[in-house]
Write a protein that holds these residues in place. Structure first.
Motif, mmCIF file in Angstrom:
data_model
loop_
_atom_site.group_PDB
_atom_site.id
_atom_site.type_symbol
_atom_site.label_atom_id
_atom_site.label_comp_id
_atom_site.label_asym_id
_atom_site.label_seq_id
_atom_site.Cartn_x
_atom_site.Cartn_y
_atom_site.Cartn_z
ATOM 1 N N VAL A 48 22.046 -2.701 58.928
ATOM 2 C CA VAL A 48 23.428 -3.208 58.969
ATOM 3 C C VAL A 48 24.223 -2.371 59.958
ATOM 4 C CG1 VAL A 48 25.521 -3.570 57.627
ATOM 5 C CG2 VAL A 48 23.299 -3.974 56.574
ATOM 6 N N ASP A 49 24.876 -3.050 60.890
ATOM 7 C CA ASP A 49 25.754 -2.382 61.846
ATOM 8 C C ASP A 49 27.160 -2.351 61.248
ATOM 9 O OD1 ASP A 49 27.169 -1.376 63.947
ATOM 10 O OD2 ASP A 49 26.799 -3.044 65.300
ATOM 11 N N CYS A 50 27.524 -1.211 60.679
ATOM 12 C CA CYS A 50 28.808 -1.104 59.983
ATOM 13 C C CYS A 50 29.988 -1.304 60.928
ATOM 14 C CB CYS A 50 28.911 0.249 59.290
ATOM 15 S SG CYS A 50 27.770 0.426 57.894
ATOM 16 N N ASN A 51 29.839 -0.862 62.160
ATOM 17 C CA ASN A 51 30.953 -0.997 63.101
ATOM 18 C C ASN A 51 31.246 -2.458 63.426
ATOM 19 O OD1 ASN A 51 31.623 1.768 63.464
ATOM 20 N ND2 ASN A 51 29.782 2.028 64.674
ATOM 21 N N SER A 52 30.235 -3.314 63.320
ATOM 22 C CA SER A 52 30.479 -4.735 63.600
ATOM 23 C C SER A 52 31.128 -5.447 62.405
ATOM 24 C CB SER A 52 29.170 -5.433 63.975
ATOM 25 O OG SER A 52 28.322 -5.521 62.854
ATOM 26 N N LEU A 53 31.033 -4.859 61.214
ATOM 27 C CA LEU A 53 31.638 -5.472 60.027
ATOM 28 C C LEU A 53 33.123 -5.148 59.891
ATOM 29 C CD1 LEU A 53 28.887 -4.933 57.292
ATOM 30 C CD2 LEU A 53 29.491 -7.046 58.433
ATOM 31 N N PHE A 54 33.562 -4.081 60.574
ATOM 32 C CA PHE A 54 34.951 -3.631 60.445
ATOM 33 C C PHE A 54 35.629 -3.596 61.806
ATOM 34 C CE2 PHE A 54 33.002 -2.123 56.593
ATOM 35 C CZ PHE A 54 33.986 -2.286 55.636
ATOM 36 N N THR A 55 36.928 -3.839 61.789
ATOM 37 C CA THR A 55 37.756 -3.779 62.997
ATOM 38 C C THR A 55 38.694 -2.586 62.877
ATOM 39 O OG1 THR A 55 37.690 -6.183 63.183
ATOM 40 C CG2 THR A 55 39.410 -5.049 64.424
ATOM 41 N N LEU A 56 38.820 -1.840 63.960
ATOM 42 C CA LEU A 56 39.694 -0.672 63.965
ATOM 43 C C LEU A 56 41.078 -1.071 64.459
ATOM 44 C CD1 LEU A 56 40.307 2.412 63.931
ATOM 45 C CD2 LEU A 56 39.387 2.490 66.255
ATOM 46 N N ASN A 57 42.100 -0.670 63.722
ATOM 47 C CA ASN A 57 43.474 -0.850 64.172
ATOM 48 C C ASN A 57 44.097 0.526 64.305
ATOM 49 O OD1 ASN A 57 46.042 -1.545 64.781
ATOM 50 N ND2 ASN A 57 46.343 -2.925 63.065
ATOM 51 N N ASN A 58 44.216 0.999 65.551
ATOM 52 C CA ASN A 58 44.806 2.322 65.754
ATOM 53 C C ASN A 58 46.049 2.257 66.638
ATOM 54 O OD1 ASN A 58 43.630 1.782 68.179
ATOM 55 N ND2 ASN A 58 42.350 3.619 68.286
ATOM 56 N N ARG A 59 46.689 1.085 66.693
ATOM 57 C CA ARG A 59 47.953 0.974 67.432
ATOM 58 C C ARG A 59 49.085 1.536 66.583
ATOM 59 N NH1 ARG A 59 48.773 -5.009 69.115
ATOM 60 N NH2 ARG A 59 48.430 -5.258 66.896
ATOM 61 N N LYS A 60 49.825 2.428 67.133
ATOM 62 C CA LYS A 60 50.855 3.131 66.356
ATOM 63 C C LYS A 60 51.889 2.177 65.755
ATOM 64 C CE LYS A 60 50.459 7.646 68.468
ATOM 65 N NZ LYS A 60 51.115 8.752 69.181
ATOM 66 N N ILE A 61 52.144 1.081 66.432
ATOM 67 C CA ILE A 61 53.163 0.163 65.904
ATOM 68 C C ILE A 61 52.638 -0.599 64.674
ATOM 69 C CG2 ILE A 61 54.425 -0.172 68.067
ATOM 70 C CD1 ILE A 61 52.838 -2.787 68.435
ATOM 71 N N ASP A 62 51.310 -0.607 64.502
ATOM 72 C CA ASP A 62 50.720 -1.332 63.380
ATOM 73 C C ASP A 62 50.055 -0.404 62.356
ATOM 74 O OD1 ASP A 62 51.461 -3.816 64.196
ATOM 75 O OD2 ASP A 62 49.619 -4.233 65.273
ATOM 76 N N TYR A 63 50.404 0.861 62.377
ATOM 77 C CA TYR A 63 49.802 1.798 61.410
ATOM 78 C C TYR A 63 50.079 1.352 59.979
ATOM 79 C CZ TYR A 63 48.347 5.594 64.540
ATOM 80 O OH TYR A 63 47.699 6.364 65.464
ATOM 81 N N LEU A 64 49.150 1.656 59.107
ATOM 82 C CA LEU A 64 49.320 1.373 57.684
ATOM 83 C C LEU A 64 49.730 2.679 57.016
ATOM 84 C CD1 LEU A 64 48.898 -1.002 55.688
ATOM 85 C CD2 LEU A 64 46.610 -0.122 55.289
ATOM 86 N N LYS A 65 51.004 2.784 56.654
ATOM 87 C CA LYS A 65 51.574 4.012 56.097
ATOM 88 C C LYS A 65 51.316 5.201 57.032
ATOM 89 C CE LYS A 65 51.836 2.753 51.287
ATOM 90 N NZ LYS A 65 51.590 3.106 49.908
ATOM 91 N N ASN A 66 51.627 4.987 58.292
ATOM 92 C CA ASN A 66 51.537 6.019 59.338
ATOM 93 C C ASN A 66 50.121 6.477 59.652
ATOM 94 O OD1 ASN A 66 54.379 6.133 59.646
ATOM 95 N ND2 ASN A 66 54.503 7.406 57.808
ATOM 96 N N ARG A 67 49.126 5.668 59.318
ATOM 97 C CA ARG A 67 47.739 6.042 59.615
ATOM 98 C C ARG A 67 46.974 4.857 60.198
ATOM 99 N NH1 ARG A 67 46.071 9.303 54.093
ATOM 100 N NH2 ARG A 67 47.577 10.971 54.326
ATOM 101 N N PRO A 68 46.087 5.135 61.161
ATOM 102 C CA PRO A 68 45.213 4.054 61.628
ATOM 103 C C PRO A 68 44.273 3.625 60.501
ATOM 104 C CG PRO A 68 44.503 6.156 62.543
ATOM 105 C CD PRO A 68 45.785 6.412 61.813
ATOM 106 N N TYR A 69 43.753 2.427 60.604
ATOM 107 C CA TYR A 69 42.892 1.938 59.522
ATOM 108 C C TYR A 69 41.841 0.971 60.068
ATOM 109 C CZ TYR A 69 45.878 -2.228 59.765
ATOM 110 O OH TYR A 69 46.561 -3.337 60.196
#
Length: 198
Positions: A48-69
């Motif tokens: 299983v390629d875990c990186n293909s199952l999840f998308t990274l959101n690290n744009r500061k304007i879209d942080y979830l409670k001030n953290r990338p997710y």
């Protein structure tokens, strides 16, 4: 005379050794037949390629409670026990925190309390509940932290249903085998994979 004595002594010894060796080979042969040989055809290995199952959101304007997710693709499901109602659920993880499961029920004025309101039902009929860490609300929103202990419990089988317990009624969402396998992969990735958030 000397040769006759040697042959009288050595021949029986050789004969005894030959008999012992032959009987040991027979014992080994019988024990080999009792062993179950596992060929490569009977082993199922899934990568299983875990990186293909999840998308990274690290744009500061879209942080979830001030953290990338990171987040997985959402599951849009119709309630099994109420064909008119729908829900969406999604796994994710903020940097430096435990994984979470987000659920939104679309039925108007659906109230959830801050308690064990989500029940996982596995294919072996094992049931496991987790708490809503989100505030009590009537917007149909559930957010549950999923610990390593929770994932370990859920690895005892495949999640075939999710049941959300509300004040008015309970909503049960059934997963197909394919979605159940994907959901299990996502849980295992959240448990074992160290994701990079930059």
């Amino acid at each position: 005379m000397f040769k006759r004595i040697i042959s009288n002594i050595i021949l029986p010894i050789l004969l005894i050794n030959f008999i012992n060796l032959h009987s040991q080979e027979q014992i080994l042969d019988t024990s080999d037949h009792e062993l179950i040989t596992i060929s490569e055809d009977t082993l199922v290995t899934r990568v299983v390629d875990c990186n293909s199952l999840f998308t990274l959101n690290n744009r500061k304007i879209d942080y979830l409670k001030n953290r990338p997710y990171i987040y997985a693709e959402p599951y849009y499901e119709r309630a099994y026990n109420d064909k008119k109602e729908y829900g969406v659920f999604q796994l994710g993880k903020r940097k430096g925190t435990k994984p979470f499961l987000y659920i939104k029920l679309f039925k108007f004025n659906t109230c959830l309390k801050q308690d064990e309101v989500l029940e996982f039902i596995l294919d072996n009929d094992y049931r496991y509940r987790i708490n809503n860490i989100y505030k009590p609300n009537c917007d149909g929103i559930f957010i549950g932290e999923i610990t390593h202990k929770d994932i370990k419990k859920l690895e005892q089988g495949y999640v075939k249903s999710l049941k959300v317990l509300t004040f008015d009624e309970d909503f049960e969402f059934h997963l197909t085998d394919e979605k159940s396998e994907k959901f299990r992969d996502e849980l295992q990735c959240l448990r074992y994979q160290n994701f990079k958030y930059k």
